[in-house]
Enzyme design. Structure first.
Site, PDB file in Angstrom:
ATOM      1  N   GLY A 168       3.047   2.219  -2.455  1.00  0.00           N
ATOM      2  CA  GLY A 168       3.565   2.694  -3.864  1.00  0.00           C
ATOM      3  C   GLY A 168       2.553   4.013  -4.123  1.00  0.00           C
ATOM      4  O   GLY A 168       1.402   4.273  -3.644  1.00  0.00           O
ATOM      5  N   CYS A 219      -0.566   3.461  -6.098  1.00  0.00           N
ATOM      6  CA  CYS A 219      -1.222   2.143  -5.176  1.00  0.00           C
ATOM      7  C   CYS A 219      -2.494   2.715  -4.499  1.00  0.00           C
ATOM      8  O   CYS A 219      -2.547   3.671  -4.081  1.00  0.00           O
ATOM      9  CB  CYS A 219      -0.384   1.654  -4.329  1.00  0.00           C
ATOM     10  SG  CYS A 219      -1.057   0.529  -3.203  1.00  0.00           S
ATOM     11  N   GLY A 235       0.762  -1.237   0.060  1.00  0.00           N
ATOM     12  CA  GLY A 235       0.088   0.101   0.141  1.00  0.00           C
ATOM     13  C   GLY A 235       0.613   1.208  -0.175  1.00  0.00           C
ATOM     14  O   GLY A 235       0.327   2.200   0.202  1.00  0.00           O
TER      15      GLY A 235
END
Ligand code: 5GP
Length: 347
Positions: free
Chosen positions: A179, A182, A177
């Site tokens: 990124g 993301c 989570g």
């Protein structure tokens, strides 16, 4: 239900405290590291920064550009088997990971490429590294490739870092989570503050002579410095490398003074609608997209960005008196920034 109330930190919650040092210039510091890997027993020396295996970032062009800096790349898994065989036959591939997922088709392709090319670095990439099936696959691939350096993830907790290393991984990828494109945290509520994940997983992995790769969440060279400071052996980046000539994807041009000038490139998460449509014809009914699609400014050749990253890291090392990258965690003291402290402690 359980609430964990220990303080957990992201890169943006901290700064690195400077320390007295005898270093006079950033040219005196060494940003390479030599690792001996737990399972194959082999060594690798270089600058441990890895281009992410996203299809816009983990390209053969990017791998060739980064090897000039002695850095690494994880190729994306959507190249044809024949392209991969050809690429891995070349000396330029020496710092490149072959990436595969967790499906039968991935295994079949891997077996074929491996029969035709010498693959020394493998990256098993799944969004959720917490399944039994993933652990079994890591063990299977380790058994089939005893001499390869094997990276696997992603996970964010110490017990899973240990499980992966014991199953056969040499390097554990840490980050869920975190990124830049993301949306996992928004969509699922699942994740872990990246710096704490790295600190905790590195501690566990190093105890077993394994290594960790901090994956995602670096938005500037200082974040890469913080990841190394927290104990990351390798740092994987996607967004910081987006928008370069070496990336995959279309360049958008604008006409200025009668000339076509490159202005932007598309960058997207590997679970985004864009990636799903491109590679699988759409998002499967049982899942939702967990990635964003964005336009990033066109930045030209990646070598300038790499100079900025290596320059930032060298400068950080002179600030804390670390001659070698290996010494960075020992010489790092993180200070929680006051704005974050107010937020974190609710003052
Ligand atoms: P960045 O350096 O851009 O912050 O993060 C790169 C990392 O984000 C990748 O290496 C990968 O682990 C993760 N990532 C890439 N695409 C997606 C996506 O669509 N969804 C999620 N959850 N993570 C992604």
């Amino acid at each position: 239900m359980h609430i964990e109330s220990d303080l957990k930190l992201d890169f943006s919650d901290v700064l690195i405290r400077p320390k007295r040092s005898t270093l006079r210039s950033r040219a005196e510091v060494d940003i390479t590291r030599t690792f001996r890997f737990r399972h194959p027993g082999s060594e690798w020396t270089g600058f441990p920064l890895i281009a992410s295996n996203m299809d816009t970032i983990g390209t053969t062009r990017m791998a060739r550009a980064l090897v000039q800096f002695n850095a690494m790349a994880a190729l994306h898994k959507h190249y044809s088997a024949d392209t991969l065989v050809e690429f891995f036959a070349n000396e330029d591939s020496r710092n490149t990971f072959y990436t595969m997922g967790n499906t039968d088709a991935d295994l079949e392709k891997f077996t074929y490429v491996k029969s035709k090319a010498h693959l020394t670095k493998l990256n098993i990439d799944v969004a959720n590294g917490y399944t039994e099936n993933f652990l079994e696959n890591v063990a299977r691939i380790r058994a089939a490739s005893p001499d390869a350096i094997l990276m696997a993830g992603s996970i964010v907790t110490a017990e899973m870092a240990e499980a992966l290393i014991l199953a056969g991984a040499d390097i554990v990828r840490v980050g869920i989570g975190s990124g830049s494109v993301c949306t996992t945290r928004d969509l699922t509520g699942v994740g872990y503050p990246q710096l704490s994940a790295v600190i905790e997983c590195a501690d566990a992995a190093h105890g077993l002579k394994g290594h960790v790769c901090s994956d995602g969440g670096c938005t500037a060279p200082g974040d890469i410095a913080k990841a190394f400071g927290g104990g990351a052996d390798f740092v994987m980046i996607g967004g910081m490398l987006a928008g370069h000539r070496e990336c995959g994807g279309e360049i958008r041009y604008e006409t200025r003074d009668g000339e076509d000038v490159p202005v932007a490139m598309q960058f997207y998460g590997m679970s985004s609608d864009t990636a799903m449509k491109k590679h699988y014809g759409g998002v499967a009914e049982y899942r939702a997209s967990e990635g964003r699609t964005v336009d990033v400014p066109y930045k030209g050749c990646v070598s300038e960005t790499m100079q900025e990253i290596t320059g930032g890291l060298r400068s950080m090392m002179t600030y804390i008196g670390a001659v070698r990258l290996k010494e960075v965690p020992k010489r790092t003291t993180f200070v929680i920034t006051s704005s974050q402290r107010d937020k974190l402690f609710n003052k």
